[in-house]
Design a protein around this motif. Structure first.
Motif, PDB file in Angstrom:
ATOM      1  N   LEU A 686       0.826  -1.207   0.000  1.00  0.00           N
ATOM      2  CA  LEU A 686       0.000   0.000   0.000  1.00  0.00           C
ATOM      3  C   LEU A 686       0.866   1.265   0.000  1.00  0.00           C
ATOM      4  O   LEU A 686       0.501   2.283  -0.601  1.00  0.00           O
ATOM      5  N   SER A 690       0.806   4.011  -3.051  1.00  0.00           N
ATOM      6  CA  SER A 690       0.353   5.358  -2.708  1.00  0.00           C
ATOM      7  C   SER A 690       1.476   6.386  -2.629  1.00  0.00           C
ATOM      8  O   SER A 690       1.238   7.582  -2.783  1.00  0.00           O
ATOM      9  N   VAL A 710      -6.995   3.874   3.334  1.00  0.00           N
ATOM     10  CA  VAL A 710      -7.189   2.914   2.247  1.00  0.00           C
ATOM     11  C   VAL A 710      -8.517   2.176   2.425  1.00  0.00           C
ATOM     12  O   VAL A 710      -9.281   1.990   1.474  1.00  0.00           O
ATOM     13  N   TRP A 714     -11.598   2.208  -0.166  1.00  0.00           N
ATOM     14  CA  TRP A 714     -12.043   0.928  -0.735  1.00  0.00           C
ATOM     15  C   TRP A 714     -13.561   0.778  -0.583  1.00  0.00           C
ATOM     16  O   TRP A 714     -14.253   0.390  -1.528  1.00  0.00           O
ATOM     17  N   LEU A 722      -6.206   6.324  -4.074  1.00  0.00           N
ATOM     18  CA  LEU A 722      -5.003   6.018  -3.296  1.00  0.00           C
ATOM     19  C   LEU A 722      -3.746   6.132  -4.146  1.00  0.00           C
ATOM     20  O   LEU A 722      -2.666   6.430  -3.635  1.00  0.00           O
ATOM     21  N   ILE A 740      -4.326  -3.279  -4.801  1.00  0.00           N
ATOM     22  CA  ILE A 740      -4.852  -2.708  -3.554  1.00  0.00           C
ATOM     23  C   ILE A 740      -5.614  -3.768  -2.774  1.00  0.00           C
ATOM     24  O   ILE A 740      -5.486  -3.875  -1.542  1.00  0.00           O
TER      25      ILE A 740
END
Length: 798
Positions: A686, A690, A710, A714, A722, A740
């Motif tokens: 992540l 990002s 996140v 989502w 993101l 992701i």
């Protein structure tokens, strides 16, 4: 009414054709949207678009599996730009797509040709009245996948070379840079190619299996074939258990992989892959070097040989290999042979093979009469060994295997080297006798010495005890590099050579006299954990070898000084790129995917494929180093722990690591397992996507914790928000969403909900694998975590 009836009959015919038939007849077209389905509905053929591409291709895929897995592509280099494509079979037996011939077709006209999709996935052109002979078949033109019954190799009468070539990407099935083919020279073997460079080889066929794949003989439900005659040289496999669904392929990173379909999980399982370790590489130890899976260092010179560059060899750089101590003496026929047991055979493309030789003795005699012969072995290990392979060049890729695998290999040596080895053996026996006598004479003295040492140990502080233990080279199993060598390499540890400073001391760049660049971690004398971390890292790193782990070259102990010597990583650590607004722009989408996949494979090696099951416990961006090609290597094993094969989790009183990357059960309760590393990997994924630092986030409305942010995006269907804006527009939306999703699966709150690294690697390498919906991540915000008094800034080792 009649017109309506005709239209209805036409629709029914088309519907029947597109859903049920396996055969295409002359002047009949298969249109985009229609499919041929094999008789038992195992495979389907039709038009498709890979990944997020809008291009249209004709391919073959598994018809009954939940995953859309394509195994063959007809027009991989000539896609269609629209959905108006048609495939036709002409009266002469030629297949065309939109009137263009896309593959070599039969050169003879057929009387009544038909094209048929068979239940083994083979698409064939044959006479309608003779189904046993094929004028053309897709099995002769594989793409990246080898199915049961397909041949991988050469038709020597026609010059046809059947090889596997990887897709360029998940959205582009055109030929990529990686391939697997049969090398017909010498004693034939399979070769994996990265462009024009050989990256892996199977070794020659020994009558049972390929020399470098000893696990083949343990496969249940498989039947392997290897044919080598004047007409053909090929490898093929079939299934004796029809319930097993399997495929062999070369993927987009050059790995050779075998997958098995697991019905209960509705997904593919990575059953086998190569190369797995340093010893699986094409030439791991250079000419005349021996790679030992059980030993350390992995590389050694064959007895009777010496390193060509002793200084490079001391730093575990074996690329130059070894040279003979004494030249062979063919004229006086005084040479002999050294037997190396349990080996995989070296490179055989230049070897000589005689299958008419019936025994090893005859093979030995043949070698002795050939002045160019450097070694020999049986060509077929069955029935005590038959046939003879003779090497006439340097020995490349020789490897010692585990007990009960491999075969005997005989290296030709000069008489002087054989006599020296025999003399050493005799001297060892004498030393043993002298030692036994000395022990008897000095027994009482030793008791006194031991008592004195016990007293001194009790009086010594823990630091002195650790130094004493660390000075034992047999435990460290790594070359000890001289202090003067490191002083010269780093210009007396001048400040200009400092690459960075971490919790256990500064890291210096150095250059040895032969030009090799190194990185030297000099442990701080004031570090309360330095000795323990030093010992732990050296012992663990000595036993680990993988392309995605940083290589520890040696160590140095000089008084109170303790240093670790690593390979130099010119691009530095990932955090220097990832969290810098200027440098981050160099990380495009493909590089970020490469980094994520490399870290995953390194972790999979630690958790499953290394000699020991290792939990890293401090996986973070600053501990990921990058080479010149931006390939990632996991570093800093000072906090790593060996995990028992039967252990599922363990607990520690001392929580070490970096908050933000720690799994909640570890940070709060000290419980860790392989799933702790999976959590850290998910945080890294992540962060890479990002460009945001998780461990530097704040729990406030204006600066939400990264995992919390996140998870919110989502659930709001805004996951793409993101993505780091510096990536640009060259990415696939579906792929971003998938990565992701994988990151969120890895950071789920409960360890049992997180996938294993083997499952993660499958998810990353196969975009068709369906992903479950993630559960909420485990939140361990910085402000709520208790501080670690021993935690220091991360190392900037390069």
């Amino acid at each position: 009414m009649a017109q309506l009836l005709h239209q209805l009959v036409f629709v029914l015919v088309i519907f029947h054709f597109s859903m049920a038939t396996d055969t295409l007849y002359p002047n009949q077209s298969l249109q985009d949207g229609q499919t041929l389905v094999s008789a038992k509905e195992t495979f389907a053929l039709g038009f498709f678009s890979p990944g997020s591409s809008k291009n249209r291709y004709v391919g073959i895929w598994y018809n009954k599996l939940q995953e859309h897995t394509v195994v063959w592509v007809a027009n991989r280099g000539s896609p269609l730009a629209s959905t108006n494509g048609t495939m036709e079979l002409n009266n002469n037996g030629t297949l065309t797509i939109n009137s263009m011939i896309f593959l070599p077709m039969p050169s003879v006209n057929l009387t009544t040709p038909v094209a048929q999709l068979l239940d083994n996935g083979n698409f064939v052109i044959r006479e309608a009245i003779n189904s046993s002979e094929y004028a053309w078949q897709s099995f002769d033109y594989p793409t990246d996948t080898l199915l049961p019954g397909m041949k991988l190799g050469w038709d020597l009468t026609t010059g046809l070379n059947r090889n596997l070539i990887a897709w360029r990407s998940n959205d582009d099935p055109s030929a990529g840079p990686y391939a697997v083919s049969m090398d017909p020279r010498g004693d034939p073997q399979l070769i994996a190619w990265s462009g024009s460079v050989k990256s892996w080889r199977s070794g020659p066929w020994n009558g049972i299996e390929f020399s470098n794949i000893p696990e083949m003989s343990n496969y249940k439900g498989f039947q392997f074939y290897f044919v080598n005659n004047k007409d053909e040289i090929y490898y093929m496999y079939d299934m004796t258990d029809p319930t097993i669904v399997t495929r062999l392929m070369v993927n987009q990173s050059g790995m050779v992989e075998r997958f098995m379909w697991i019905e209960s999980a509705s997904s593919w399982y990575l059953f086998w892959y190569a190369p797995k370790s340093q010893c699986d590489q094409f030439s791991p130890c250079g000419p005349n070097g021996l790679c030992d899976l059980n030993g350390w260092p992995r590389c050694s010179c064959i007895q009777g040989f010496t390193p060509k560059s002793p200084q490079a060899w001391a730093l575990s750089d074996a690329s130059l290999g070894c040279v003979r101590r004494t030249e062979l003496d063919c004229r006086n026929k005084s040479d002999g042979f050294l037997t190396i047991s349990h080996t995989s055979l070296p490179e055989t493309s230049m070897a000589l093979v005689d299958m008419n030789i019936s025994s090893l003795d005859e093979c030995r005699a043949t070698c002795l009469t050939n002045c160019s012969c450097t070694a020999y072995a049986s060509a077929d290990i069955r029935a005590g060994g038959t046939g003879c392979i003779i090497w006439v060049t340097d020995l490349i890729g020789l490897g010692r295997r585990y007990p009960n695998t491999g075969q005997d290999f005989f290296v030709r040596l000069a008489a002087a080297d054989l006599a020296s080895m025999s003399s050493k053996s005799s001297k060892k026996k004498i030393v043993v006798l002298i030692t036994v006598c000395s022990v008897a004479i000095l027994f009482l003295s030793l008791i006194g010495i031991c008592a004195w040492r016990m007293k001194m140990r009790k009086a010594s502080v823990a630091q002195n005890h650790e130094e004493e233990e660390l000075s034992k080279e047999d435990e460290l199993e790594l070359p000890q590099i001289q202090w003067n060598t490191l002083m010269a390499a780093t210009a007396n540890f001048t400040a200009e050579n400092i690459l960075g400073e971490g919790g256990f001391g500064p890291v210096y760049k150095g250059k040895l006299a032969d030009g090799h660049e190194i990185a030297v971690k000099r442990l701080s004398r004031n570090s309360s954990q330095g000795l323990n971390e030093f010992k732990n890292e050296v012992i663990l790193m000595a036993k680990l070898q993988h392309r995605n782990l940083v290589r520890l070259l040696g160590y140095c102990i000089q008084g109170e000084e303790r240093m670790l010597v690593y390979e130099y990583m010119p691009k530095g650590s990932l955090d220097l790129f990832l969290f810098d607004n200027e440098q981050r722009g160099h990380l495009d989408w493909q590089i970020r995917l490469q980094i994520i996949e490399g870290i995953a494979r390194g972790l999979l090696y630690l958790h499953r494929d290394s000699r020991f099951r290792i939990i890293h416990r401090d996986l973070k961006a600053s501990n990921i180093l990058l080479d010149n090609e931006m390939n990632p290597k996991i570093s800093d094993f000072g906090m790593a722990r060996i995990f028992g094969e039967n252990d599922t989790l363990t607990k520690t009183r001392k929580v070490v690591g970096t908050y933000g990357y720690m799994a909640p059960e570890y940070a709060m309760e000290g419980i860790f397992s392989v799933k702790s590393d999976v959590f850290s990997f998910g945080v890294l994924v992540l962060e890479i996507l990002s460009g945001q630092r998780n461990s530097g986030s704040y729990c406030s409305e204006s600066h939400p914790y990264l995992l919390e942010n996140v998870w919110r995006l989502w659930n709001e269907g805004k996951a793409l928000d993101l993505l780091d804006p510096l990536i640009g527009n060259l990415f696939l939306v579906t792929q971003v969403t998938r990565y992701i999703n994988i990151g969120l699966l890895c950071v789920q709150g409960k360890p049992e909900d997180r996938p294993t690294m083997s499952s993660v690697v499958v998810m990353l390498s196969n975009n068709d694998t369906p992903l479950p919906n993630p559960k909420p991540p485990g939140f361990t915000p910085i402000v709520s975590a208790r501080p670690d008094p021993t935690q220091n800034p991360p190392d900037k080792l390069r």
